[in-house]
Design an enzyme around this catalytic site. Structure first.
Site, PDB file in Angstrom:
ATOM      1  N   ASP A  56       0.803  -1.223   0.000  1.00 13.30           N
ATOM      2  CA  ASP A  56       0.000   0.000   0.000  1.00 13.30           C
ATOM      3  C   ASP A  56       0.836   1.273   0.000  1.00 13.30           C
ATOM      4  O   ASP A  56       0.459   2.287   0.586  1.00 13.30           O
ATOM      5  CB  ASP A  56      -0.976   0.014   1.200  1.00 13.30           C
ATOM      6  CG  ASP A  56      -1.876  -1.213   1.194  1.00 13.30           C
ATOM      7  OD1 ASP A  56      -2.244  -1.675   0.099  1.00 13.30           O
ATOM      8  OD2 ASP A  56      -2.183  -1.727   2.295  1.00 13.30           O
ATOM      9  N   LYS A  59       1.835   2.222  -5.081  1.00 11.13           N
ATOM     10  CA  LYS A  59       2.458   1.728  -6.319  1.00 11.13           C
ATOM     11  C   LYS A  59       1.535   1.969  -7.514  1.00 11.13           C
ATOM     12  O   LYS A  59       1.977   2.326  -8.599  1.00 11.13           O
ATOM     13  CB  LYS A  59       2.741   0.216  -6.204  1.00 11.13           C
ATOM     14  CG  LYS A  59       3.653  -0.151  -5.041  1.00 11.13           C
ATOM     15  CD  LYS A  59       3.754  -1.641  -4.857  1.00 11.13           C
ATOM     16  CE  LYS A  59       2.497  -2.315  -4.357  1.00 11.13           C
ATOM     17  NZ  LYS A  59       2.104  -1.997  -2.977  1.00 11.13           N
ATOM     18  N   GLY A  83      -4.531  -4.400  -3.787  1.00 11.43           N
ATOM     19  CA  GLY A  83      -5.537  -3.378  -4.060  1.00 11.43           C
ATOM     20  C   GLY A  83      -4.804  -2.104  -4.416  1.00 11.43           C
ATOM     21  O   GLY A  83      -4.122  -1.523  -3.574  1.00 11.43           O
ATOM     22  N   HIS A  84      -4.862  -1.718  -5.675  1.00  9.71           N
ATOM     23  CA  HIS A  84      -4.116  -0.556  -6.152  1.00  9.71           C
ATOM     24  C   HIS A  84      -5.097   0.539  -6.572  1.00  9.71           C
ATOM     25  O   HIS A  84      -5.976   0.304  -7.398  1.00  9.71           O
ATOM     26  CB  HIS A  84      -3.225  -0.946  -7.331  1.00  9.71           C
ATOM     27  CG  HIS A  84      -2.202  -1.990  -6.971  1.00  9.71           C
ATOM     28  ND1 HIS A  84      -1.433  -2.637  -7.893  1.00  9.71           N
ATOM     29  CD2 HIS A  84      -1.836  -2.490  -5.773  1.00  9.71           C
ATOM     30  CE1 HIS A  84      -0.635  -3.487  -7.270  1.00  9.71           C
ATOM     31  NE2 HIS A  84      -0.863  -3.423  -5.989  1.00  9.71           N
ATOM     32  N   GLN A 272       2.045  -5.918  -3.323  1.00  6.90           N
ATOM     33  CA  GLN A 272       2.490  -6.002  -1.929  1.00  6.90           C
ATOM     34  C   GLN A 272       3.770  -5.176  -1.740  1.00  6.90           C
ATOM     35  O   GLN A 272       4.039  -4.291  -2.533  1.00  6.90           O
ATOM     36  CB  GLN A 272       2.717  -7.464  -1.491  1.00  6.90           C
ATOM     37  CG  GLN A 272       1.444  -8.287  -1.350  1.00  6.90           C
ATOM     38  CD  GLN A 272       0.910  -8.820  -2.669  1.00  6.90           C
ATOM     39  OE1 GLN A 272       1.619  -9.491  -3.390  1.00  6.90           O
ATOM     40  NE2 GLN A 272      -0.340  -8.536  -2.954  1.00  6.90           N
TER      41      GLN A 272
END
Ligand code: GDP
Ligand code: IMO
Ligand code: MG
Length: 492
Positions: A56, A59, A83-84, A272
């Site tokens: 988080d 990225k 989750g991006h 990650q």
């Protein structure tokens, strides 16, 4: 990785990366660039964006920005645990398996064999994107080598509750990531995406289903209701997924090698963070893939020689979601300040993220591990309003001062951070667009991070939007920080 294949010019014929050659169907088209090999810099095609903390780090935002200069964006490890978030022109996009590059036209997005792929998730993302006007058809390629997540993987994740044998919780995302990677390494109960199209799929499926059903029943805690996995329904469902994804599935390794060897600019999107790396992170409180820079080559099949720029992404402070040590954690008003200003709630699970001061011991380690050339400091705006800022520069472990990141979790659990204190700034940074307009204390803070990590800070982010990004010109004057020989010896 930093040293590209200087002087090495392959005399390969210019290949047309055309779809049928890699088994992709439908109207899949390859990016086409008519510029010369000289113009595109044949021997330096790869940039990698890798998170240096516990995930988080933003990225997704950075990949979206850098996609402008790349033809192909590659996701090489992890799965739907990622989750991006990308914010652009007031719109927010949340992506999990599909690389953030998908939001730009003319870009091919590749999900490689290093990823564990939940077909329902990827289809959900395709539908969401197409529904909001983003073209996915012809832009997305999924590796037939990618291992497939099945409902029993999620059930295993739930039954084991993401816990260690001691009962301590890893706090997984519940997406079946660990169980799917376990089956991949174990080989006998695994399906790759390409297997779903084989005539033998039904037979193999039945065998695996039987074994899994017995395993789940045996490992189910007494208080948990019996699991009701419907064999035929799951089989039909996965056949349906396979049909739906048919045109997207093909061979991606040769596609990427051909692209690299013909000088196409590639962008690798890490998921990650390096401290969650299965081999080099805070084991056992990690994810199940190589999420540091070392995973790029194994996950994508593109050797490190083709990657000449590694950007280490860091938050201006630390966060962690799930279990495991976070030495600089601030379970107090400071932590709450960071959580509220940074909106630190998990993208996938909505869990509040644990927050703390920036840890230069951990990130110096992961910068080196990932072969980082330059740093992007994200969420700098979140620190605004704090009178003083602390940076952890060493740990004290059972009375011994160490500046090397320990390999054993017990040592990290006992690590007491040693901080240096820097002055904060009261100003809001969200409207700042030029480095010169940053408050002097904010500049001092990012320079100190660069100094401690021995890498220049080239990018600074002051808000979620694409526009809220500062590219430091001729970036920047942070001299590499040579290791102190005395401290180098002081290992645990
Ligand atoms: P990723 O998993 O590394 O892509 O990061 P996430 O998207 O899970 O989490 C980063 C969060 O920070 C997202 O909600 C972003 O919209 C947000 N974000 C990105 N950059 C900035 C920034 O500079 N400032 C603030 N306040 N938020 C940011
Ligand atoms: P992005 O790509 C933050 C964490 C989980 C848990 C551990 C193992 O958005 O940065 P898993 O479900 O992978 O078996 O869980 O890893 N985790 C993440 N934390 N960001 C992520 O991804 C994460 N993916 C997994 O919270 O502690
Ligand atoms: Mg995330």
């Amino acid at each position: 990785m930093a040293a590209g294949p200087a002087g090495l010019r392959l005399t390969l014929q210019r290949l047309v990366l055309d779809s049928p050659a890699y088994g992709f169907g439908g109207s899949v088209t390859a990016p086409h660039d008519s510029s010369s090999e000289e113009e595109r810099g044949l021997d330096v095609p790869g940039t990698c964006v890798v998170g240096l903390q516990w995930g988080d780090e933003a990225k997704g935002k950075l990949v979206d920005i850098l996609t402008e200069d790349h033809e192909i964006v590659v996701r090489y490890q992890g799965g739907a645990n990622a989750g991006h978030t990308v914010v652009s022109g007031g719109e927010t996009w949340k992506l999990s398996l599909i690389p953030s590059g998908i939001l730009r036209d003319g870009v091919t997005c590749v999900v490689t064999g290093g990823v564990v792929l939940d077909p329902a998730s990827v289809i959900g993302e395709i539908d969401m994107l197409e529904g909001r006007g983003v073209t996915v058809a012809g832009k997305l390629r999924l590796s037939d080598r990618a291992h497939v997540v099945f409902p029993w993987h999620m059930a295993e994740d739930a039954i084991l509750n993401g816990s260690l044998s001691s009962g301590e919780s890893i706090g997984t995302t519940g997406r079946g990531i660990g169980p799917c990677y376990r089956d991949k390494v174990g080989r006998s109960l695994a399906f790759r995406l390409g297997d779903l199209y084989r005539p033998t799929f039904r037979e193999t499926f039945d065998h695996v289903f039987d074994v899994k059903q017995r395993f789940l029943e045996a490992s189910r805690p007494g208080e948990m209701p019996k699991l009701d996995l419907d064999r035929d329904a799951i089989f039909r469902q996965y056949c349906g997924y396979a049909e739906r994804l048919r045109d997207y599935v093909g061979e991606t390794t040769n596609f990427l090698l051909d692209a690299a060897e013909t000088g196409r600019p590639l962008l690798f999107e890490g998921a990650q963070g390096a401290l969650l790396d299965i081999d080099h992170g805070t084991f056992p409180f990690v994810t199940s893939s190589n999420s540091s820079g070392v995973g790029v080559a194994s996950g994508s099949g593109v050797p490190g020689r083709w990657i000449n720029r590694v950007i280490g992404v860091i938050k201006a402070y630390s966060t962690r979601v799930g279990g495991g040590p976070l030495p600089t954690e601030q379970d107090n008003a400071i932590g709450e300040h960071l959580r509220q200003r940074g909106r630190e709630f998990g993208t996938v699970t909505q869990r509040p993220r644990r927050c703390g001061w920036f840890d230069a011991v951990a990130t110096r380690y992961t910068s080196r591990l990932s072969g980082v050339d330059e740093l992007a400091v994200m969420l700098l705006d979140v620190l605004g309003g704090l009178e003083e800022l602390k940076i952890c520069t060493a740990y004290c472990i059972r009375g011994e001062v160490v500046d090397r990141f320990p390999s054993q979790i017990e040592d990290l659990q006992e690590a007491e951070p040693i901080y240096e204190t820097l002055p904060g700034w009261p100003e809001e940074l969200t409207d700042v667009r030029r480095e010169a307009d940053l408050p002097v204390n904010a500049r001092r803070y990012i320079d100190r991070i660069g100094e401690l990590l021995g890498r220049p800070v080239s990018i600074v982010s002051v808000g979620p939007d694409r526009a809220q990004t500062i590219f430091r010109e001729g970036f920047p004057a942070t001299a590499p920080c040579p290791p102190n020989p005395q401290q180098e010896q002081a290992t645990v």
